[in-house]
Each structure stands twice: as C-alpha cells, then as structure tokens.
Scaffold this active site. Structure first.
Site, PDB file in Angstrom:
ATOM      1  N   GLY A  36       0.853  -1.182   0.000  1.00 35.65           N
ATOM      2  CA  GLY A  36       0.000   0.000   0.000  1.00 35.65           C
ATOM      3  C   GLY A  36       0.886   1.227   0.000  1.00 35.65           C
ATOM      4  O   GLY A  36       1.851   1.295   0.771  1.00 35.65           O
ATOM      5  N   GLU A  38       0.686   4.322   1.037  1.00 35.92           N
ATOM      6  CA  GLU A  38       0.837   5.108   2.260  1.00 35.92           C
ATOM      7  C   GLU A  38       1.565   4.326   3.351  1.00 35.92           C
ATOM      8  O   GLU A  38       2.402   4.873   4.077  1.00 35.92           O
ATOM      9  CB  GLU A  38      -0.538   5.562   2.763  1.00 35.92           C
ATOM     10  CG  GLU A  38      -1.290   6.439   1.781  1.00 35.92           C
ATOM     11  CD  GLU A  38      -2.028   5.641   0.710  1.00 35.92           C
ATOM     12  OE1 GLU A  38      -2.548   6.267  -0.237  1.00 35.92           O
ATOM     13  OE2 GLU A  38      -2.083   4.396   0.811  1.00 35.92           O
ATOM     14  N   LYS A 229       9.579  13.965  -9.955  1.00 35.50           N
ATOM     15  CA  LYS A 229      10.388  12.756 -10.132  1.00 35.50           C
ATOM     16  C   LYS A 229      10.552  12.493 -11.624  1.00 35.50           C
ATOM     17  O   LYS A 229       9.582  12.540 -12.377  1.00 35.50           O
ATOM     18  CB  LYS A 229       9.713  11.570  -9.456  1.00 35.50           C
ATOM     19  CG  LYS A 229       9.524  11.716  -7.959  1.00 35.50           C
ATOM     20  CD  LYS A 229       8.716  10.567  -7.377  1.00 35.50           C
ATOM     21  CE  LYS A 229       7.269  10.608  -7.843  1.00 35.50           C
ATOM     22  NZ  LYS A 229       6.463   9.528  -7.256  1.00 35.50           N
ATOM     23  N   ALA A 232      14.989   7.691 -14.228  1.00 40.02           N
ATOM     24  CA  ALA A 232      16.441   7.543 -14.318  1.00 40.02           C
ATOM     25  C   ALA A 232      17.170   8.875 -14.419  1.00 40.02           C
ATOM     26  O   ALA A 232      18.390   8.936 -14.255  1.00 40.02           O
ATOM     27  CB  ALA A 232      16.800   6.669 -15.513  1.00 40.02           C
ATOM     28  N   GLY A 234      16.664  11.351 -12.368  1.00 40.64           N
ATOM     29  CA  GLY A 234      16.730  11.968 -11.055  1.00 40.64           C
ATOM     30  C   GLY A 234      15.465  12.723 -10.697  1.00 40.64           C
ATOM     31  O   GLY A 234      14.360  12.328 -11.071  1.00 40.64           O
ATOM     32  N   ASP A 262       7.293   5.478  -3.548  1.00 45.91           N
ATOM     33  CA  ASP A 262       6.979   5.579  -2.117  1.00 45.91           C
ATOM     34  C   ASP A 262       8.259   5.733  -1.296  1.00 45.91           C
ATOM     35  O   ASP A 262       8.298   6.486  -0.322  1.00 45.91           O
ATOM     36  CB  ASP A 262       6.207   4.344  -1.661  1.00 45.91           C
ATOM     37  CG  ASP A 262       4.922   4.139  -2.440  1.00 45.91           C
ATOM     38  OD1 ASP A 262       4.316   5.145  -2.852  1.00 45.91           O
ATOM     39  OD2 ASP A 262       4.535   2.977  -2.642  1.00 45.91           O
ATOM     40  N   ASP A 298       7.675  -4.281  -2.213  1.00 46.09           N
ATOM     41  CA  ASP A 298       7.197  -2.901  -2.191  1.00 46.09           C
ATOM     42  C   ASP A 298       7.943  -2.039  -1.180  1.00 46.09           C
ATOM     43  O   ASP A 298       8.103  -0.847  -1.387  1.00 46.09           O
ATOM     44  CB  ASP A 298       5.699  -2.878  -1.854  1.00 46.09           C
ATOM     45  CG  ASP A 298       4.850  -3.404  -2.999  1.00 46.09           C
ATOM     46  OD1 ASP A 298       4.012  -2.646  -3.503  1.00 46.09           O
ATOM     47  OD2 ASP A 298       5.029  -4.574  -3.393  1.00 46.09           O
TER      48      ASP A 298
END
Length: 320
Positions: A36, A38, A229, A232, A234, A262, A298
C-alpha cells in the site's frame, strides 16, 4: 510502542499482496506480502527513525490482522487504524509476465478502505502530528475516501501541520480527467506536491502548458515545494520560479521498481522532518529510492537510517 508524539501521519488502503513468479495461468508460485502506497511511506519513515502513524481501514479478517502485525513489527503506530466488520481487506496480485514486465490485478471494489469516511480518521487527527501525508490513490477509491482526504487536509492546515501530497496516479483506478477534477480542488490545503513529470498535468495547468507554468500555478495556489520525479534522470525540487534544485539518481542494479516512488517520498519527508536543506532532502529521497529499486518487494528493501551510507561503498564491497 512508544508514547512519543507522532511526527507524521498517513492513511490509505493497504492490501494483501500476492507476488507470483511467472504467469498465474501456468501455475506460478505465489508468496504473500503487504502492499500500500501510504503504508510503504510509513515503513520508510519508521526505518529512518521517525515516529509515524498509519490510520487506514481494514476488514475483520486474516489479511487485516497480517497487515497490522506487519506494520507494528516495522515500528509504525496503528493505534488509530479502524476495522470494518462488513467489508474485506483489499487485495492485489502482481505476476511476472515477460522478463522484467509485471502485471498488477486489484480486488479493491467494496473493500473496507473504499468505505473510509472522515469520522474514521478523526481520532488519529485529534492525536496530532507535524506532517500529514496523502496520496491520489486514496482519492481514487470513491467519494467517501476523497471526502476523508479533504477533511484530513483541512484539519491539518487549520492546525499548522505540513501537508504533503503524492499524486500517484493509477490508471486502473480512474482516468486522467476524473483524477484531475478531483485533485485540483485540494490545492490551497497542500504544502508539498510530489509528482512524476507525467503526473504534473493532472494537478495544474491546461493542455499544452509547460512544466514551468504548471509549477508556477502550484506555487501561486499556496504550494511551498513542488518535487518532480524523473525516473532515471533523477528529480527536481522547485521552491520558487527561479529556484530549482536537482539531484541525480544513485546508480544501482535495478531489480524491482515497484515501491520506488513511495521510497522516494519517505526519504524526502524524512529530510523535511529533520529540517535538512533542500538539496539534502532531495539527496535523501533519491538515496532511499535507490535502496528500493535494488531489492524486491514494495518496502522490504527500504533502508534504516544507519544504512544510508552503504551507497557510498564501492560496488561489490563487503562492509566488515
């Protein structure tokens, strides 16, 4: 668990995750895990030494109990998580289909998290924190979860918390037009926007608008920091129309990109909580993401604070 005040709070849907090696139709072997967005961020922050809480909603079932046990074991406070006795915990299956390409299948409709409503997070909000982290995934689960995100952001803004928001668009949950219509009204409550370069149009600007203009709109609407974001390439941090900070990625062998975003959020928000200068916040974000892509799962590969320096070692080195 420690009774120390929380530094960060988040909530959303955490699911039972079945990780299948190969095609399911060919009888691929599966392992169980927890996933998940969050809660991935919460685990990342906890491993980096922060007091963080997760206040999602789960079913009264074995997957729900597994999730709570896993998060507790990672040092995440789950005292304010709630249980729905009439709805199941959501689930997903990720199957390795071709080479490094994976497919994700969801069972989220009617899940306990889709029944999330503002009263379910009231006690968590009342307990207090410095930072509230939200994502577009929760908003995509239905009107109730979207209302809960707005109510939580309003509470945080009224009480002087920092509100961070990861756009985190999932095309299997909603289309771009629906997402944009739901997310843009949240502006004015958000301090930090985190988005990939292809997600930025969902929250600001008209078709054909440049990234610079989209960022300018976000800053004009009260956002203090816009983090973009770029995979690759950066990441960039916009703190004003003429103030941009860039950080490259850390070169590591890529094993699994799931959870990298995340991990990036966890690293960046850790830097915010530690009041690091902008460049160091972004550097911690890309460093934490590097740990994620270099391992499977994850969140399983996320670093503890005392492991961040391991990326400074030479490739193939053994730390003794």
């Amino acid at each position: 668990m420690s009774a120390a005040p929380l530094q960060a709070l988040t909530f959303g849907e955490t699911m039972l995750s079945l990780q299948v090696d190969g095609a399911l139709t060919s009888g691929g072997t599966a392992r169980t895990a927890v996933a998940g967005a969050e809660s991935n961020v919460a685990v990342g922050l906890a491993r980096l030494g922060h007091q963080v809480g997760w206040a999602g909603r789960l079913g009264a079932d074995e997957p729900g109990r597994m999730i709570l046990r896993t998060l507790r074991g990672e040092g995440v406070h789950v005292d304010h998580a709630t249980v729905d006795s009439g709805a199941p915990t959501g689930a997903l299956m990720r199957e390795r289909r071709i080479a490094d390409l994976a497919r994700v299948h969801y069972w989220r409709a009617g899940s306990a998290a889709s029944h999330l409503r503002p009263p379910h997070v009231r006690s968590a909000l009342s307990a207090g924190a410095r930072l509230l982290h939200l994502t577009g995934i929760t908003c995509a689960l239905g009107p109730g979860p979207l209302d809960t995100v707005r109510a939580a952001a309003e509470h945080a803004a009224e009480h002087g918390w920092t509100v961070s928001f990861d756009v985190n668009h999932r095309t299997r949950l909603w289309d771009a037009a629906t997402a944009s219509a739901a997310l843009r009204p949240l502006l004015g409550l958000i301090d930090i926007v985190i988005a990939s370069d292809d997600e930025l149009p969902l929250i600001a600007g008209d078709p054909g608008t440049s990234e610079t203009d989209r960022v300018a709109e976000l800053l004009a609407r009260g956002v203090q920091e816009v983090v973009v974001k770029r995979g690759a390439q950066g990441a960039d941090l916009y703190l004003g129309a003429d103030r941009i900070v860039h950080a490259p990625v850390h070169p590591v062998p890529v094993v699994d990109t799931v959870g990298a975003g995340d991990a990036f959020c966890a690293g960046y928000l850790s830097g915010v909580l530690d009041e690091l200068p902008p460049g160091q916040r972004l550097h911690r974000a890309t460093r934490t993401a590097a740990f994620a892509v270099a391992g499977s799962g994850d969140w399983e590969g996320l670093p503890h604070r005392d492991e961040l320096h391991l990326l400074d070692a030479a490739p193939g080195a053994t730390v003794r």
